[in-house]
Design a protein around this motif. Structure first.
Motif, PDB file in Angstrom:
ATOM      1  N   TRP A 146       0.557  -1.336   0.215  1.00 36.60           N
ATOM      2  CA  TRP A 146      -0.100   0.223   0.015  1.00 36.60           C
ATOM      3  C   TRP A 146       0.731   1.267  -0.035  1.00 36.60           C
ATOM      4  N   LYS A 147       2.005   1.326   0.558  1.00 35.57           N
ATOM      5  CA  LYS A 147       3.220   2.360   0.492  1.00 35.57           C
ATOM      6  C   LYS A 147       3.258   2.883  -0.921  1.00 35.57           C
ATOM      7  N   ASP A 148       4.437   1.718  -1.584  1.00 37.58           N
ATOM      8  CA  ASP A 148       4.194   2.426  -2.902  1.00 37.58           C
ATOM      9  C   ASP A 148       3.041   2.073  -3.998  1.00 37.58           C
ATOM     10  N   CYS A 149       1.820   1.915  -3.749  1.00 36.91           N
ATOM     11  CA  CYS A 149       0.613   1.902  -4.231  1.00 36.91           C
ATOM     12  C   CYS A 149      -0.016   3.060  -5.324  1.00 36.91           C
ATOM     13  N   TRP A 150       0.511   4.851  -4.710  1.00 34.25           N
ATOM     14  CA  TRP A 150       0.336   5.606  -5.306  1.00 34.25           C
ATOM     15  C   TRP A 150       2.152   6.447  -4.808  1.00 34.25           C
ATOM     16  N   LYS A 151       2.278   7.720  -6.342  1.00 30.93           N
ATOM     17  CA  LYS A 151       3.335   8.312  -6.242  1.00 30.93           C
ATOM     18  C   LYS A 151       3.220   9.563  -5.547  1.00 30.93           C
ATOM     19  N   GLY A 152       3.905   9.399  -4.486  1.00 32.91           N
ATOM     20  CA  GLY A 152       4.287  11.069  -3.614  1.00 32.91           C
ATOM     21  C   GLY A 152       3.127  11.050  -2.300  1.00 32.91           C
ATOM     22  N   GLY A 153       3.098   9.807  -1.482  1.00 30.85           N
ATOM     23  CA  GLY A 153       1.601   9.549  -0.889  1.00 30.85           C
ATOM     24  C   GLY A 153       0.550   8.289  -0.906  1.00 30.85           C
ATOM     25  N   ARG A 154      -0.111   8.515   0.152  1.00 30.45           N
ATOM     26  CA  ARG A 154      -1.464   8.021   0.267  1.00 30.45           C
ATOM     27  C   ARG A 154      -2.963   8.379  -0.456  1.00 30.45           C
ATOM     28  N   VAL A 155      -2.909   8.007  -1.131  1.00 34.32           N
ATOM     29  CA  VAL A 155      -4.201   8.611  -1.695  1.00 34.32           C
ATOM     30  C   VAL A 155      -5.917   8.070   0.276  1.00 34.32           C
TER      31      VAL A 155
END
Length: 614
Positions: free
Chosen positions: A121-130
């Motif tokens: 989950w930590k790497d599922c989105w660039k720049g942070g968590r959605v």
């Protein structure tokens, strides 16, 4: 079909032969995603005899099973994913239109499923968590539509552009990974899809299918719809594509009454599949009572939220029916009021009404809203004939085996309808309050030349109703729109509502004066327009109407008509000595306020005693 072999957990120890225990081997043959079929070996094993007896059925089954079913990898279902990994017993639900059973297979290769706490989950989105926010417009009246809206909230400085790409906002405090002289993308999905068409964007075309294998709808703007939303409720799912937000509606005719849960899983477009980015859930409710609210307003009420109102002043009741899907648009709606003061039942066809309580006390207000909703008439339903006796006696001559029609009621136009009711109740208190405030006199105060910086004016004020405990004076521009100053003072009035309020004006000019008298539960307002000349000049000035100063604008004829309609106010007689003390002040009195403030027309009460000065 995928088959699984599962060793049984209830192996039993058989009877002993010469002190040697016997074990009976058993296995379970399970089609993936369904119930299991038990297979038990008939061979017996004894110490030293080997395991061939129990192994023969197993070896035979392994030869028959396809390679993909050897390790009992049961297919992932929508229920497994949308229940966040926790399974629940399959329950029979009424079918929701456009929804599918959550027992369908989920394509976990294209849409991976991660448990909460999974490090991916930590790497599922660039720049942070959605994060995702899911809302509904419930409560919903059964038969109407309930709508849901899910909105994605991106990390700081990220937003969605017009093409559906995720970009960094310009001039944001968080430094992007590149210069802000040009647009910096978080995800440039347009670049991925511009070079291909609907049918050839990927080698296996898998980017255009939902988790159950159904193809995406071919929207004209499909390149901008880079998120997949899968909603889940009542053992069923609904899937759609969209941008950073999605909205859909569900008809509640087949949803049971009560509170229910709605969950959503959101995936983003990836290079070789879709990536989970967020989950959200909310509750919604379905009711057979019309959802409604009632707001109350009273002109002189100081606090509309305390359910305390003023005697002899009308209260306006405004009913708002919660019907966002316009289900009741074609319904006949009536409002039945019982105000609790013995005035009887009042039936209205409009959503707004007013009532005046003439007595003090506590009262219970009750409202019943009834809607007559037109619906399609139900078809004729045949009724099974009653059972006949086993003896061959023949049919009874008065037995009724003809079809019957379910009881329905007719509308005046001959159609069918159903009734729905909504209810509201409230306890209110009625007390004595301030009903009216009047400015009956304005007088300028003589000042020495050393004190001539400010002009002082005395306002003589009376009121009707209860005695006030505070007074506020607001000085505004001539339009009464822009406030210049406000002064509030506590007052102690024990006998009669009659007081003098002294206020200072720093500059000459025309002002709008609002004087408010209030107590714990009520307040009332009086207004006037005055012209302050300023300075300590000699001579005496008389109070005149404000409209006399507008003769040049309205003309002689208009002034004559206005003068006939609004006669000059005559202030209370003053002695010659008092008159000589009036300097530096011209008052355009508030009788003309009837034009600007028709609800505050002065009634010219007489002074009975000399008031104190506030």
């Amino acid at each position: 079909m995928h088959l699984c072999l599962i060793p049984s957990h209830d192996e039993s120890r058989g009877p002993s032969f010469n002190g040697r225990a016997e074990r009976r081997g058993s296995f379970t043959l399970a089609p993936a995603g369904t119930g299991a079929v038990s297979v038990r070996s008939s061979g017996r094993t004894r110490p030293g005899s080997g395991t061939m007896g129990a192994a023969r059925p197993l070896a035979l089954l392994l030869l028959l099973l396809p390679a993909q079913g050897l390790l009992c990898a049961a297919a992932t279902r929508f229920q497994d994913v949308l229940n966040h990994g926790s399974t629940s017993p399959v329950t029979s639900y009424k079918k929701l239109q456009g929804w599918s059973s959550d027992q369908n297979k989920w394509n976990e290769k294209l849409y991976p499923f991660w448990e909460e706490g999974d490090p991916r989950w930590k790497d599922c989105w660039k720049g942070g968590r959605v994060t995702a926010k899911l809302d509904s417009d419930s409560p919903a009246l059964v038969g109407s539509n309930v709508s849901f809206t899910v909105t994605l909230q991106f990390p700081k400085c990220q937003t969605e552009d017009n093409d559906g790409n995720i970009v960094y906002r310009r001039n944001c405090t968080r430094d992007p990974p590149a210069s802000m002289d040009q647009q910096v993308y978080v995800y440039n999905w347009t670049e991925w899809t511009d070079s291909c068409g609907w049918e050839n964007c990927t080698s296996n075309h898998s980017h255009h299918v939902f988790p159950d294998g159904r193809p995406f709808p071919h929207h004209p703007g499909w390149r901008r719809r880079n998120f997949v939303y899968v909603f889940h409720t009542f053992g069923q799912y609904y899937q759609t594509t969209g941008r950073s937000s999605a909205k859909f509606s569900v008809n509640t005719a087949n949803i049971t009454l009560g509170e229910h849960g709605m969950a959503v899983s959101i995936y983003r477009r990836g290079h070789s599949g879709f990536v989970p980015v967020a989950r959200a859930k909310t509750t919604y409710s379905v009711t057979d009572k019309i959802p409604l609210s009632v707001s109350m307003f009273q002109k002189h009420d100081r606090n509309i939220s305390d359910s305390i109102f003023i005697k002899d002043s009308p209260i306006t009741f405004d009913v708002k029916i919660h019907d966002p899907s316009y289900y009741l648009n074609n319904s006949a709606i009536s409002y039945k009021w019982n105000f609790g003061d013995g005035s009887g039942l009042f039936v209205a066809s409009g959503s707004s009404t007013s009532h005046t309580y003439t007595l003090q006390g506590n009262f219970t207000l009750n409202l019943t809203v009834q809607a007559i909703i037109p619906v399609p008439c139900r078809p004729v339903t045949p009724t099974a004939p009653p059972p006949t006796s086993a003896a061959p006696t023949g049919a009874s001559s008065d037995s009724d085996s003809s079809p019957t029609v379910e009881s329905v009621e007719d509308n005046p136009d001959g159609g069918c309808h159903i009734y729905r009711n909504g209810y509201y109740g409230s306890s209110i208190a009625v007390v004595e309050g301030i009903l009216e405030v009047n400015i009956i006199q304005m007088t300028s105060i003589q000042m020495t030349e050393s004190q001539a910086e400010n002009s002082l004016v005395d306002f003589v004020v009376t009121c009707q109703g209860s005695l006030p405990t505070d007074v506020c004076t607001v000085v505004s521009d001539p339009t009464c729109q822009v406030s210049k100053s406000m002064v509030c003072d506590p007052i102690d009035v024990t006998d009669e509502c009659l007081l003098t309020i002294r206020r200072a004006f720093e500059e000459p000019g025309t002002y709008c004066i609002n004087i408010t008298l209030g107590d714990d539960t009520s307040q009332a307002l009086a207004s006037a327009l005055i012209s302050v000349n300023g300075g300590a000049s000699s001579g005496t000035t008389e109070g005149v109407f404000i409209f006399l100063g507008l003769l040049a604008v309205f003309g002689t004829i208009g002034a004559f008509v206005l003068y006939k309609r609004y006669k000059q106010y005559k202030p209370i007689e003053r002695s010659a000595e008092q008159t000589q003390k009036q300097e530096g002040f011209t008052a355009y009195f508030s009788t003309f306020k009837a034009i600007f403030f028709p609800n505050s027309t002065e009634r010219n009460p007489l002074l009975k005693s000399k008031p104190g000065i506030v």
